[in-house]
Design an enzyme around this catalytic site. Structure first.
Site, PDB file in Angstrom:
ATOM      1  N   ARG A 155      11.830 -15.105   6.914  1.00  0.00           N
ATOM      2  CA  ARG A 155      11.184 -14.712   5.642  1.00  0.00           C
ATOM      3  C   ARG A 155       9.662 -14.708   5.762  1.00  0.00           C
ATOM      4  NH1 ARG A 155      15.681 -18.141   3.935  1.00  0.00           N
ATOM      5  NH2 ARG A 155      14.380 -19.743   4.872  1.00  0.00           N
ATOM      6  N   ILE A 156       9.091 -15.800   6.294  1.00  0.00           N
ATOM      7  CA  ILE A 156       7.627 -15.891   6.343  1.00  0.00           C
ATOM      8  C   ILE A 156       7.078 -14.989   7.444  1.00  0.00           C
ATOM      9  CG2 ILE A 156       5.651 -17.424   6.719  1.00  0.00           C
ATOM     10  CD1 ILE A 156       7.434 -19.687   5.478  1.00  0.00           C
ATOM     11  N   ASP A 175      12.058 -13.642  17.921  1.00  0.00           N
ATOM     12  CA  ASP A 175      12.932 -14.579  17.206  1.00  0.00           C
ATOM     13  C   ASP A 175      14.058 -14.964  18.149  1.00  0.00           C
ATOM     14  OD1 ASP A 175      13.380 -15.242  13.960  1.00  0.00           O
ATOM     15  OD2 ASP A 175      15.178 -15.462  15.189  1.00  0.00           O
ATOM     16  N   THR A 216       8.843 -20.932  12.735  1.00  0.00           N
ATOM     17  CA  THR A 216      10.201 -21.440  12.982  1.00  0.00           C
ATOM     18  C   THR A 216      10.251 -22.884  12.473  1.00  0.00           C
ATOM     19  OG1 THR A 216       9.772 -22.583  15.067  1.00  0.00           O
ATOM     20  CG2 THR A 216      10.092 -20.204  15.199  1.00  0.00           C
ATOM     21  N   ARG A 243       5.588 -26.299  11.082  1.00  0.00           N
ATOM     22  CA  ARG A 243       5.901 -27.722  11.155  1.00  0.00           C
ATOM     23  C   ARG A 243       5.102 -28.359  12.280  1.00  0.00           C
ATOM     24  NH1 ARG A 243       7.048 -27.714   6.837  1.00  0.00           N
ATOM     25  NH2 ARG A 243       8.877 -28.417   5.727  1.00  0.00           N
ATOM     26  N   ASP A 267      -1.948 -26.404   9.422  1.00  0.00           N
ATOM     27  CA  ASP A 267      -1.624 -26.871   8.064  1.00  0.00           C
ATOM     28  C   ASP A 267      -0.634 -28.031   8.132  1.00  0.00           C
ATOM     29  OD1 ASP A 267      -1.696 -26.447   5.127  1.00  0.00           O
ATOM     30  OD2 ASP A 267       0.400 -25.833   5.340  1.00  0.00           O
ATOM     31  N   GLU A 272       2.226 -36.642   9.715  1.00  0.00           N
ATOM     32  CA  GLU A 272       1.741 -36.532   8.336  1.00  0.00           C
ATOM     33  C   GLU A 272       2.144 -37.785   7.579  1.00  0.00           C
ATOM     34  OE1 GLU A 272       2.765 -32.805   6.438  1.00  0.00           O
ATOM     35  OE2 GLU A 272       2.466 -31.735   8.316  1.00  0.00           O
ATOM     36  N   HIS A 290      -1.322 -29.371   4.607  1.00  0.00           N
ATOM     37  CA  HIS A 290       0.044 -28.938   4.263  1.00  0.00           C
ATOM     38  C   HIS A 290       0.077 -28.280   2.870  1.00  0.00           C
ATOM     39  CE1 HIS A 290       4.530 -29.807   5.245  1.00  0.00           C
ATOM     40  NE2 HIS A 290       4.429 -28.728   4.497  1.00  0.00           N
ATOM     41  N   GLY A 292       0.611 -24.782   2.516  1.00  0.00           N
ATOM     42  CA  GLY A 292       1.133 -23.410   2.644  1.00  0.00           C
ATOM     43  C   GLY A 292       1.776 -22.889   1.366  1.00  0.00           C
ATOM     44  N   ALA A 293       2.490 -23.764   0.674  1.00  0.00           N
ATOM     45  CA  ALA A 293       3.227 -23.330  -0.528  1.00  0.00           C
ATOM     46  C   ALA A 293       2.479 -23.697  -1.805  1.00  0.00           C
ATOM     47  CB  ALA A 293       4.602 -23.990  -0.539  1.00  0.00           C
TER      48      ALA A 293
HETATM   49  N1  LIG Z   1       3.221 -25.288   5.537  1.00  0.00           N
HETATM   50  C1  LIG Z   1       3.965 -25.113   4.471  1.00  0.00           C
HETATM   51  O1  LIG Z   1       3.571 -25.501   3.374  1.00  0.00           O
HETATM   52  C2  LIG Z   1       5.284 -24.417   4.587  1.00  0.00           C
HETATM   53  C3  LIG Z   1       5.982 -24.395   5.772  1.00  0.00           C
HETATM   54  N2  LIG Z   1       7.193 -23.759   5.841  1.00  0.00           N
HETATM   55  C4  LIG Z   1       7.928 -23.766   7.099  1.00  0.00           C
HETATM   56  O2  LIG Z   1       7.992 -22.437   7.601  1.00  0.00           O
HETATM   57  C5  LIG Z   1       9.119 -22.350   8.460  1.00  0.00           C
HETATM   58  C6  LIG Z   1       9.756 -20.986   8.390  1.00  0.00           C
HETATM   59  O3  LIG Z   1      10.203 -20.705   7.079  1.00  0.00           O
HETATM   60  P1  LIG Z   1      11.009 -19.362   6.761  1.00  0.00           P
HETATM   61  O4  LIG Z   1      10.377 -18.190   7.371  1.00  0.00           O
HETATM   62  O5  LIG Z   1      11.245 -19.354   5.300  1.00  0.00           O
HETATM   63  O6  LIG Z   1      12.365 -19.663   7.522  1.00  0.00           O
HETATM   64  P2  LIG Z   1      13.455 -18.610   8.017  1.00  0.00           P
HETATM   65  O7  LIG Z   1      14.697 -19.391   8.250  1.00  0.00           O
HETATM   66  O8  LIG Z   1      13.517 -17.440   7.094  1.00  0.00           O
HETATM   67  O9  LIG Z   1      12.847 -18.103   9.409  1.00  0.00           O
HETATM   68  C7  LIG Z   1      12.772 -18.893  10.535  1.00  0.00           C
HETATM   69  C8  LIG Z   1      13.093 -18.010  11.718  1.00  0.00           C
HETATM   70  O10 LIG Z   1      12.849 -18.744  12.896  1.00  0.00           O
HETATM   71  C9  LIG Z   1      13.852 -18.393  13.835  1.00  0.00           C
HETATM   72  N3  LIG Z   1      13.905 -19.444  14.840  1.00  0.00           N
HETATM   73  C10 LIG Z   1      14.428 -20.681  14.753  1.00  0.00           C
HETATM   74  N4  LIG Z   1      14.193 -21.369  15.900  1.00  0.00           N
HETATM   75  C11 LIG Z   1      13.498 -20.540  16.711  1.00  0.00           C
HETATM   76  C12 LIG Z   1      12.975 -20.662  18.019  1.00  0.00           C
HETATM   77  N5  LIG Z   1      13.100 -21.779  18.715  1.00  0.00           N
HETATM   78  N6  LIG Z   1      12.327 -19.610  18.543  1.00  0.00           N
HETATM   79  C13 LIG Z   1      12.193 -18.456  17.843  1.00  0.00           C
HETATM   80  N7  LIG Z   1      12.672 -18.278  16.604  1.00  0.00           N
HETATM   81  C14 LIG Z   1      13.318 -19.304  16.047  1.00  0.00           C
HETATM   82  C15 LIG Z   1      15.111 -18.223  13.017  1.00  0.00           C
HETATM   83  O11 LIG Z   1      16.069 -17.438  13.690  1.00  0.00           O
HETATM   84  C16 LIG Z   1      14.561 -17.545  11.767  1.00  0.00           C
HETATM   85  O12 LIG Z   1      14.608 -16.144  11.853  1.00  0.00           O
HETATM   86  C17 LIG Z   1      10.027 -23.516   8.082  1.00  0.00           C
HETATM   87  O13 LIG Z   1      10.023 -24.453   9.124  1.00  0.00           O
HETATM   88  C18 LIG Z   1       9.383 -24.115   6.882  1.00  0.00           C
HETATM   89  O14 LIG Z   1       9.599 -25.478   6.772  1.00  0.00           O
HETATM   90  C19 LIG Z   1       7.722 -23.125   4.759  1.00  0.00           C
HETATM   91  C20 LIG Z   1       7.061 -23.113   3.555  1.00  0.00           C
HETATM   92  C21 LIG Z   1       5.799 -23.795   3.359  1.00  0.00           C
HETATM   93  O1  LIG Z   2       8.639 -25.579   1.881  1.00  0.00           O
HETATM   94  C1  LIG Z   2       8.280 -26.138   2.937  1.00  0.00           C
HETATM   95  O2  LIG Z   2       8.967 -26.155   3.981  1.00  0.00           O
HETATM   96  C2  LIG Z   2       7.000 -26.821   2.981  1.00  0.00           C
HETATM   97  O3  LIG Z   2       6.599 -27.291   4.027  1.00  0.00           O
HETATM   98  C3  LIG Z   2       6.222 -26.962   1.734  1.00  0.00           C
HETATM   99  O4  LIG Z   2       5.877 -28.318   1.600  1.00  0.00           O
HETATM  100  P1  LIG Z   2       5.419 -28.877   0.174  1.00  0.00           P
HETATM  101  O5  LIG Z   2       6.584 -28.668  -0.749  1.00  0.00           O
HETATM  102  O6  LIG Z   2       4.261 -28.048  -0.275  1.00  0.00           O
HETATM  103  O7  LIG Z   2       5.084 -30.309   0.409  1.00  0.00           O
END
Ligand SMILES: NC(=O)C1=CN([C@@H]2O[C@H](COP(=O)(O)OP(=O)(O)OC[C@H]3O[C@@H](n4cnc5c(N)ncnc54)[C@H](O)[C@@H]3O)[C@@H](O)[C@H]2O)C=CC1
Ligand SMILES: O=C(O)C(=O)COP(=O)(O)O
Length: 316
Positions: A155-156, A175, A216, A243, A267, A272, A290, A292-293
């Protein structure tokens, strides 16, 4: 009455939805060590990334029926164990994708023009060493025409690619699983155009990208350790808003010091909420805590989605 503890907060609109459905919502933040006792009185808990819901807490709170994660990553929750014990666990996976993608570009645009360092030094040295600083930041670069490597095309990753294409970057995407490289880019006026990114292996991304951004989950080891960092283009820029642990922090500091990596925008961190000093103090690292969201829009979408999931759960 159903009692919900929103321990890391919830957007007011989500809170009101729950209250209008007849639930009691407590937004007080109960410290982690008091949760085993105090959470006994609640039917559901909602968390973001701060509160941990581990086995011991689940065992201590037999009345708990629902764990809601306002966000994507559930690495702070023992999800499988909770489900084995009959609890329902929900998250809101798509609500923050755009906000995270926008922070990737906020970080990238900032880092290639040294904004992170300039904002640290100008208040201290701007009055006396203005021209020295001007010289220090004279070698900015443009993003257009550069290659962005995206690791994790979920998604991201896909939202990041859309912005990158708008900026005029070439995108290499990798991916673990096969994926559709086509993206629907929304243009002004509501029309859409299909644009495809180039599929690549991790090795190709590492060797060819000018910037690498990781999207990822963290599983068990860094995707970018000393070995991988040694194979990047000299002066690559890195972004990790996914992460902590996905980039080996000690190897990163070495690579920044040698010039192999020109900057990193982080981020998320190994430890943490207390990242290591070498990371916090490094002049080539752009830091965010942290967030991002952390936009009004994402948190409103998250709050509403989570509220509806909880309402559906208890009303079905
Ligand atoms: N910093 C922040 O505030 C935030 C961080 N995140 C983090 O962002 C990450 C991704 O989120 P989304 O895109 O929504 O998840 P998603 O599940 O839609 O996408 C993750 C992708 O990574 C792929 N993947 C998994 N392991 C892999 C590897 N070793 N090598 C290559 N590809 C791999 C999966 O097949 C999937 O397509 C999550 O870990 C989430 O916790 C999400 C929201 C906010
Ligand atoms: O949704 C995620 O995976 C996040 O890392 C967001 O973290 P937060 O809810 O902003 O503390």
């Amino acid at each position: 009455m159903i009692k919900i503890l929103a321990n890391d907060g919830i957007d007011p609109i989500g809170k009101k939805l729950l209250e209008d459905a007849g639930f009691f919502v407590d937004t007080n933040n109960i410290p982690q060590d008091e949760l085993p006792e105090k959470l006994k009185a609640y039917d559901a808990i909602t968390v973001r990334s701060a509160t941990k819901v581990r086995k011991a807490l689940i065992d201590a709170t037999p009345n708990l029926k629902v764990i809601g994660r306002g966000g994507v990553g559930m690495d702070n929750i023992d999800v499988e164990y909770a489900r084995e014990k009959g609890l329902s666990v929900y998250n809101t996976p798509a609500s923050s994708s755009l906000s995270v993608a926008e922070l990737v570009f906020a970080s990238l645009f900032g880092a290639v023009r040294f904004l992170h360092d300039s904002n640290r030094k100008m208040p201290v040295e701007g009055g006396t060493k203005f021209n020295d600083l001007k010289k220090a930041y004279a070698k900015g670069i443009e993003l257009r025409g550069k290659t962005l490597g995206i690791v994790g095309f979920g998604r991201i990753g896909r939202e990041v690619a859309k912005i990158a294409i708008g900026v005029g970057m070439d995108v290499l995407a990798y991916d673990l699983f096969d994926f559709n490289p086509e993206l629907d880019i929304v243009l002004g006026g509501g029309s859409t155009v299909k644009v495809a990114v180039k599929k690549a292996t991790l090795d190709e991304v590492i060797k060819a990208a000018d910037f690498i951004t990781l999207h990822t989950p963290f599983i068990d080891k860094a995707l970018l350790g000393a070995e991988e960092l040694a194979q990047t283009k000299k002066g690559v820029g890195l972004v990790n808003i996914s992460r902590g642990g996905l980039i080996d922090e000690l190897a990163l500091v070495d690579a920044l010091n040698s010039g192999q990596v020109s900057f990193a925008a982080l981020d998320v961190f190994d430890n943490e909420p207390t990242p290591r000093e070498e990371i916090l103090k490094h002049p080539k690292i752009s830091l965010t805590p942290h967030i991002g969201a952390a936009t009004n829009e994402a948190q409103e979408r998250i709050g509403v989605e989570l509220a509806n999931l909880i309402i559906d759960h208890f009303k079905k």
